[in-house]
Design an enzyme around this catalytic site. Structure first.
Site, PDB file in Angstrom:
ATOM      1  CG  HIS A   1      -2.956 -12.892 -11.037  1.00 14.84           C
ATOM      2  ND1 HIS A   1      -3.912 -12.626 -10.089  1.00 14.84           N
ATOM      3  CD2 HIS A   1      -2.527 -14.151 -10.793  1.00 14.84           C
ATOM      4  CE1 HIS A   1      -4.052 -13.681  -9.299  1.00 14.84           C
ATOM      5  NE2 HIS A   1      -3.215 -14.612  -9.690  1.00 14.84           N
TER       6      HIS A   1
ATOM      7  N   PRO B   1      -1.182   0.823   0.956  1.00 13.42           N
ATOM      8  CG  PRO B   1      -2.419  -0.688   2.228  1.00 13.42           C
ATOM      9  CD  PRO B   1      -1.846   0.683   2.261  1.00 13.42           C
TER      10      PRO B   1
ATOM     11  CE  LYS C   1       2.584   0.544  -8.794  1.00 11.02           C
ATOM     12  NZ  LYS C   1       2.677  -0.763  -9.448  1.00 11.02           N
TER      13      LYS C   1
ATOM     14  CE1 TYR D   1      -6.344  -4.593  -6.987  1.00  9.99           C
ATOM     15  CE2 TYR D   1      -6.289  -3.113  -5.111  1.00  9.99           C
ATOM     16  CZ  TYR D   1      -5.638  -3.945  -5.984  1.00  9.99           C
ATOM     17  OH  TYR D   1      -4.281  -4.141  -5.870  1.00  9.99           O
TER      18      TYR D   1
HETATM   19  C1  DHB Z   1      -2.094  -7.404  -1.999  1.00  8.43           C
HETATM   20  C2  DHB Z   1      -1.797  -6.241  -1.346  1.00  8.43           C
HETATM   21  C3  DHB Z   1      -2.103  -5.041  -1.928  1.00  8.43           C
HETATM   22  O1  DHB Z   1      -1.804  -3.902  -1.296  1.00  8.43           O
HETATM   23  C4  DHB Z   1      -2.722  -4.972  -3.163  1.00  8.43           C
HETATM   24  O2  DHB Z   1      -3.029  -3.773  -3.697  1.00  8.43           O
HETATM   25  C5  DHB Z   1      -3.011  -6.146  -3.819  1.00  8.43           C
HETATM   26  C6  DHB Z   1      -2.698  -7.357  -3.234  1.00  8.43           C
HETATM   27  C7  DHB Z   1      -1.754  -8.690  -1.379  1.00  8.43           C
HETATM   28  O3  DHB Z   1      -1.270  -8.689  -0.239  1.00  8.43           O
HETATM   29  O4  DHB Z   1      -1.995  -9.736  -1.982  1.00  8.43           O
END
Ligand code: DHB
Length: 410
Positions: A72, A291, A295, A200
């Site tokens: 991506h 999350p 990272k 997001y």
């Molecule tokens: C995913 C998890 C994340 O914490 C993030 O910021 C983006 C993608 C995922 O599980 O695809």
């Protein structure tokens, strides 16, 4: 039993370290509490920074990732009824690879076993002792028997709740912690993708994230109460909530059967230093990030990259210089990733007690981040993975066991 490096924990950190050590001719034994099947099926994050994907590629683990993962070149931020793209390729000439953590783990287990590596599943470590001696020991269970592994070094890569960090004498570690008053409700969906790149979303009902796993499986999250019971949510109720948060000018998510749901709590945590005597902590055993920004696994990979190099120097040249610097070198990156994850979390979620002023500030920040080249470049640089700083680069400079990436720059 005896080995050079005893590795407690067979997640991405432990397995990747074992692989990187093997490439330098250093012997290790990996002890993992869970079954191979659990490790290979557990759904976790799925975003690899460019540096992480390159590392896998350069150490011979890239074949399936190249075939089944997807590159991506940007992400979308959605707020105030707008969806804005941040173009990583244009801003920093880098990209990310979407490839599930359990797929990385599958590739690592296969590579280790094919190379004759010692990886013990369903073998929980019970205690780690003699950390300050030259022969630290790990006691573990296997097939109902108690065993002892005597090592030159022990690496604690057994996650936040593992025994490794708890083996460090009381009062030795400084701990830094922050709890976030929400969690992420995660779902896996059998459906084609609704979007080419991640979205997001900052929405008045709370954060939502649209991610993917494959052309047939999608990964999505929405902000929820940290104590939410996944079973209290029917498919219908989940879709109603997701659609409400991501809707835009008639654009809707493609729905499909929900094949898994879970709730994760969110916290930041860092333990300093990441070493005590001959025990090194790596990955979640030493630090946790929320999350947002994905990272966690990337930090695990950068920790063991530094550690593999430090141990390589020790065994090849008897030098302890890099070992001495392991914690300091890792923590500089850990704190920058902690800052980035905290910042993304703060910018995108609804916090209890947020007043209209606070919400306006969030929107202004998102408007700035997507409208200013300077600001979006900072986001892109952090998201795709900060370059290893010059000093760090020097530390990693002699990785003669790594081959060139097959694909060059992604
Ligand atoms: C995913 C998890 C994340 O914490 C993030 O910021 C983006 C993608 C995922 O599980 O695809």
């Amino acid at each position: 039993m005896r080995t050079q490096v005893g590795i407690v924990g067979g997640g991405p950190a432990g397995l990747l370290l074992s692989h990187l050590l093997h490439l330098q001719g250093i012997e290790s034994v990996v002890l993992e509490r869970r079954s191979r099947r659990t490790l290979e099926t557990e759904i976790r994050a799925g975003v690899l920074e460019q540096g992480t994907a390159d590392l896998l590629e350069r150490t011979g683990l890239g074949e399936r990732m190249r075939r089944e993962g997807s590159v991506h070149r940007g992400i979308n931020l959605q707020f105030g009824g707008r969806r804005e793209r941040v173009d990583f390729e244009d801003l920093v000439g880098r990209s990310i690879t979407i490839y599930g953590q359990h797929e990385v783990v599958k590739d690592l287990i296969k590579a280790r076993l094919e190379a004759g590596g010692e990886v013990y599943f369903e073998a929980p470590a019970v205690s780690i002792s003699d950390l300050e001696s030259e022969n630290p020991k790990v006691r573990f269970e296997k097939d109902g028997e108690q065993e002892e592994l005597v090592c030159d070094f022990v690496v604690g890569a057994d996650g936040f709740h593992g025994v490794s960090r708890r083996s460090v004498p009381e009062g030795t570690l400084r701990e830094y912690e922050r709890f976030y008053p929400f969690g992420w409700f995660g779902i896996l969906v059998e459906a084609p993708p609704s979007t080419e790149e991640l979205i997001y979303t900052n929405h008045e009902r709370g954060f939502a994230l649209i991610s993917t796993r494959s052309p047939r499986i999608q990964r999505m999250y929405f902000q929820c109460d940290p104590h939410e019971d996944p079973d209290a949510w029917s498919e219908e109720r989940i879709w109603e909530e997701m659609q409400a948060r991501v809707a835009l000018d008639g654009w809707r998510l493609v729905e499909g059967p929900i094949i898994e749901k879970n709730v994760v709590a969110m916290r930041s945590y860092v333990a300093e230093p990441m070493r005590h005597g001959r025990l090194f902590l790596a990955g979640d055993a030493a630090h946790i990030v929320p999350p947002t920004g994905a990272k966690g696994m990337n930090l695990a990979a950068s920790d063991v990259r530094v550690l593999a190099r430090a141990l390589g120097e020790y065994y090849a040249r008897g030098s302890e210089e890099l070992i001495e610097r392991y914690s300091e070198v890792c923590l500089r990156r850990v704190w920058k990733a902690s800052r980035f994850s905290w910042w993304m979390t703060s910018m995108l979620h609804r916090f209890p007690g947020d007043d209209p002023f606070q919400i306006r500030l969030q929107i202004a920040e998102l408007d700035y981040v997507t409208g200013s080249r300077a600001a979006s470049e900072s986001l892109a640089e952090n998201y795709t993975g900060l370059p290893f700083d010059p000093e760090f680069e020097e530390v990693l400079g002699g990785e003669e066991y790594l081959s060139e990436p097959h694909t060059g720059s992604r």
